[in-house]
Design a protein around this motif. Structure first.
Motif, PDB file in Angstrom:
ATOM      1  N   ARG A  88      -4.180  -8.541 -49.805  1.00 43.58           N
ATOM      2  CA  ARG A  88      -4.077  -7.514 -50.507  1.00 43.58           C
ATOM      3  C   ARG A  88      -4.306  -7.725 -51.976  1.00 43.58           C
ATOM      4  O   ARG A  88      -4.899  -7.124 -52.751  1.00 43.58           O
ATOM      5  CB  ARG A  88      -3.116  -6.608 -50.165  1.00 43.58           C
ATOM      6  CG  ARG A  88      -2.826  -6.148 -48.819  1.00 43.58           C
ATOM      7  CD  ARG A  88      -1.926  -4.966 -48.680  1.00 43.58           C
ATOM      8  NE  ARG A  88      -0.666  -5.005 -49.240  1.00 43.58           N
ATOM      9  CZ  ARG A  88       0.259  -5.835 -48.178  1.00 43.58           C
ATOM     10  NH1 ARG A  88       0.217  -6.150 -46.951  1.00 43.58           N
ATOM     11  NH2 ARG A  88       1.536  -6.040 -48.649  1.00 43.58           N
ATOM     12  N   LEU A  89      -3.392  -8.976 -52.206  1.00 41.71           N
ATOM     13  CA  LEU A  89      -3.520  -9.422 -53.613  1.00 41.71           C
ATOM     14  C   LEU A  89      -4.980  -9.912 -54.013  1.00 41.71           C
ATOM     15  O   LEU A  89      -5.225  -9.561 -55.105  1.00 41.71           O
ATOM     16  CB  LEU A  89      -2.361 -10.537 -53.743  1.00 41.71           C
ATOM     17  CG  LEU A  89      -0.843 -10.185 -53.880  1.00 41.71           C
ATOM     18  CD1 LEU A  89       0.045 -11.300 -53.731  1.00 41.71           C
ATOM     19  CD2 LEU A  89      -0.455  -9.237 -55.162  1.00 41.71           C
ATOM     20  N   LEU A 127      -0.943  -5.332 -62.523  1.00 35.13           N
ATOM     21  CA  LEU A 127      -1.906  -4.385 -62.242  1.00 35.13           C
ATOM     22  C   LEU A 127      -2.295  -4.802 -61.078  1.00 35.13           C
ATOM     23  O   LEU A 127      -2.416  -3.816 -60.171  1.00 35.13           O
ATOM     24  CB  LEU A 127      -3.213  -4.199 -63.283  1.00 35.13           C
ATOM     25  CG  LEU A 127      -2.928  -3.642 -64.568  1.00 35.13           C
ATOM     26  CD1 LEU A 127      -4.163  -3.623 -65.378  1.00 35.13           C
ATOM     27  CD2 LEU A 127      -2.665  -2.038 -64.249  1.00 35.13           C
ATOM     28  N   VAL A 128      -2.690  -6.142 -60.740  1.00 34.51           N
ATOM     29  CA  VAL A 128      -2.855  -6.405 -59.384  1.00 34.51           C
ATOM     30  C   VAL A 128      -1.723  -6.184 -58.444  1.00 34.51           C
ATOM     31  O   VAL A 128      -1.983  -5.755 -57.260  1.00 34.51           O
ATOM     32  CB  VAL A 128      -3.156  -8.080 -59.377  1.00 34.51           C
ATOM     33  CG1 VAL A 128      -3.265  -8.508 -58.115  1.00 34.51           C
ATOM     34  CG2 VAL A 128      -4.357  -8.239 -60.189  1.00 34.51           C
ATOM     35  N   SER A 129      -0.414  -6.418 -58.612  1.00 33.11           N
ATOM     36  CA  SER A 129       0.496  -6.296 -57.588  1.00 33.11           C
ATOM     37  C   SER A 129       0.878  -4.805 -57.709  1.00 33.11           C
ATOM     38  O   SER A 129       0.926  -4.298 -56.351  1.00 33.11           O
ATOM     39  CB  SER A 129       2.025  -6.901 -58.321  1.00 33.11           C
ATOM     40  OG  SER A 129       2.248  -6.288 -59.552  1.00 33.11           O
ATOM     41  N   VAL A 137       2.185  -4.683 -53.943  1.00 34.55           N
ATOM     42  CA  VAL A 137       3.296  -5.861 -53.457  1.00 34.55           C
ATOM     43  C   VAL A 137       4.221  -5.895 -54.523  1.00 34.55           C
ATOM     44  O   VAL A 137       3.630  -5.584 -55.740  1.00 34.55           O
ATOM     45  CB  VAL A 137       2.447  -6.994 -53.408  1.00 34.55           C
ATOM     46  CG1 VAL A 137       3.359  -8.158 -53.631  1.00 34.55           C
ATOM     47  CG2 VAL A 137       1.427  -7.160 -52.248  1.00 34.55           C
ATOM     48  N   SER A 138       5.504  -6.239 -54.249  1.00 35.14           N
ATOM     49  CA  SER A 138       6.343  -6.308 -55.243  1.00 35.14           C
ATOM     50  C   SER A 138       6.005  -7.374 -56.371  1.00 35.14           C
ATOM     51  O   SER A 138       5.088  -8.381 -56.129  1.00 35.14           O
ATOM     52  CB  SER A 138       7.816  -6.576 -54.890  1.00 35.14           C
ATOM     53  OG  SER A 138       7.886  -7.997 -54.191  1.00 35.14           O
ATOM     54  N   ARG A 139       6.590  -7.259 -57.657  1.00 30.29           N
ATOM     55  CA  ARG A 139       6.184  -8.159 -58.604  1.00 30.29           C
ATOM     56  C   ARG A 139       6.780  -9.501 -58.204  1.00 30.29           C
ATOM     57  O   ARG A 139       6.028 -10.700 -58.717  1.00 30.29           O
ATOM     58  CB  ARG A 139       6.799  -7.749 -59.754  1.00 30.29           C
ATOM     59  CG  ARG A 139       6.567  -8.556 -61.158  1.00 30.29           C
ATOM     60  CD  ARG A 139       5.030  -8.233 -61.756  1.00 30.29           C
ATOM     61  NE  ARG A 139       4.928  -9.027 -63.059  1.00 30.29           N
ATOM     62  CZ  ARG A 139       4.306  -9.876 -63.302  1.00 30.29           C
ATOM     63  NH1 ARG A 139       3.395 -10.154 -62.479  1.00 30.29           N
ATOM     64  NH2 ARG A 139       4.118 -10.494 -64.449  1.00 30.29           N
ATOM     65  N   GLY A 140       7.817  -9.621 -57.755  1.00 30.84           N
ATOM     66  CA  GLY A 140       8.690 -10.909 -57.573  1.00 30.84           C
ATOM     67  C   GLY A 140       7.760 -11.631 -56.145  1.00 30.84           C
ATOM     68  O   GLY A 140       7.558 -12.967 -56.472  1.00 30.84           O
ATOM     69  N   HIS A 164       5.755 -15.087 -56.617  1.00 32.15           N
ATOM     70  CA  HIS A 164       6.228 -16.152 -55.527  1.00 32.15           C
ATOM     71  C   HIS A 164       4.717 -16.892 -55.123  1.00 32.15           C
ATOM     72  O   HIS A 164       4.529 -18.319 -55.060  1.00 32.15           O
ATOM     73  CB  HIS A 164       6.623 -15.717 -54.547  1.00 32.15           C
ATOM     74  CG  HIS A 164       7.089 -16.669 -53.332  1.00 32.15           C
ATOM     75  ND1 HIS A 164       7.814 -17.712 -53.455  1.00 32.15           N
ATOM     76  CD2 HIS A 164       6.646 -16.928 -52.322  1.00 32.15           C
ATOM     77  CE1 HIS A 164       7.925 -18.546 -52.476  1.00 32.15           C
ATOM     78  NE2 HIS A 164       6.958 -18.017 -51.417  1.00 32.15           N
ATOM     79  N   HIS A 165       3.701 -16.198 -54.842  1.00 34.14           N
ATOM     80  CA  HIS A 165       2.308 -16.542 -54.294  1.00 34.14           C
ATOM     81  C   HIS A 165       1.820 -17.085 -55.536  1.00 34.14           C
ATOM     82  O   HIS A 165       0.742 -18.295 -55.103  1.00 34.14           O
ATOM     83  CB  HIS A 165       1.765 -15.445 -53.631  1.00 34.14           C
ATOM     84  CG  HIS A 165       2.402 -15.346 -52.110  1.00 34.14           C
ATOM     85  ND1 HIS A 165       2.600 -16.043 -51.188  1.00 34.14           N
ATOM     86  CD2 HIS A 165       3.246 -14.249 -51.786  1.00 34.14           C
ATOM     87  CE1 HIS A 165       3.230 -15.588 -50.171  1.00 34.14           C
ATOM     88  NE2 HIS A 165       3.569 -14.528 -50.501  1.00 34.14           N
TER      89      HIS A 165
END
Length: 215
Positions: free
Chosen positions: A31-32, A52-54, A59-62, A66-67
């Protein structure tokens, strides 16, 4: 015995949840990466941010950090994803080409459509950004070379071209240079009608040249 059974139960539960967790991680990364490609098309490299991507990916910013801790980490992964996506799209298009005497026209029109697609636009954004970003260039360059080789190979196969004949390899490369240039023009304005006319004429040239018929 009860403690051992409890431990076994915990281990068994961890084993049963490990695969779904891995699936969730892969889905989140996908998804990212898809969101990154979409934003590259819509906003360009400069307008694409990790925030903006998150948001786009849900998906959460955290989790995103992480990824992919930095924008370059995210974009480099997106480059690899985009490389696979472009290859798969092109291979699928080649597989659907018709046979017969209109084959050459179908091939060049297919290539024209491919290089005018959003996937090419996203790749173009990365090319421009990589020109002045050494880290991004290091990631983009080898992948683009791979894409170039595979695109050339698929084009040769689709055209049934014999590259052992003098000038045929250059004709194939000229075809790819032409559709790439038309794809670049398509990012500025919709010139699909002009593109079709040019590609029809070029298909006639290819038919004559690949058949060995003099001009």
């Amino acid at each position: 015995m009860f403690v051992r059974r409890q431990a076994d139960a915990v281990t068994s539960q961890a084993q049963t949840t490990r695969v779904p967790q891995a699936d969730r991680t892969r889905a989140m990364r996908a998804r990212l990466l898809e969101a990154t490609v979409e934003l590259l098309v819509e906003r360009g490299f400069a307008g694409t941010s990790t925030t903006l991507v998150s948001e786009r990916a849900g998906v959460s910013r955290g989790a995103q950090l992480h990824h992919f801790p930095t924008k370059n980490d995210l974009v480099v992964a997106a480059v690899e994803h985009l490389t696979e996506l472009r290859g798969a799209e092109l291979a699928d298009a080649v597989a659907q080409l018709p046979t017969g005497k209109r084959r050459t026209r179908a091939v060049v029109e297919m290539l024209g459509d491919h290089f005018a697609s959003p996937v090419f636009t996203a790749a173009l954004e990365l090319w421009v950004a990589a020109r002045t970003d050494a880290a991004l260039l290091a990631a983009v360059s080898p992948l683009e070379q791979r894409v170039g080789r595979e695109t050339h190979r698929l084009t040769v196969t689709a055209l049934g071209a014999d590259e052992s004949r003098p000038g045929v390899r250059e004709l194939v490369q000229a075809t790819l240079d032409l559709v790439r240039g038309l794809g670049l023009a398509a990012t500025i304005t919709d010139d699909s009608a002009r593109r079709r006319r040019i590609l029809r004429e070029w298909a006639d040239v290819l038919d004559k040249e690949l058949a060995g018929t003099p001009r």
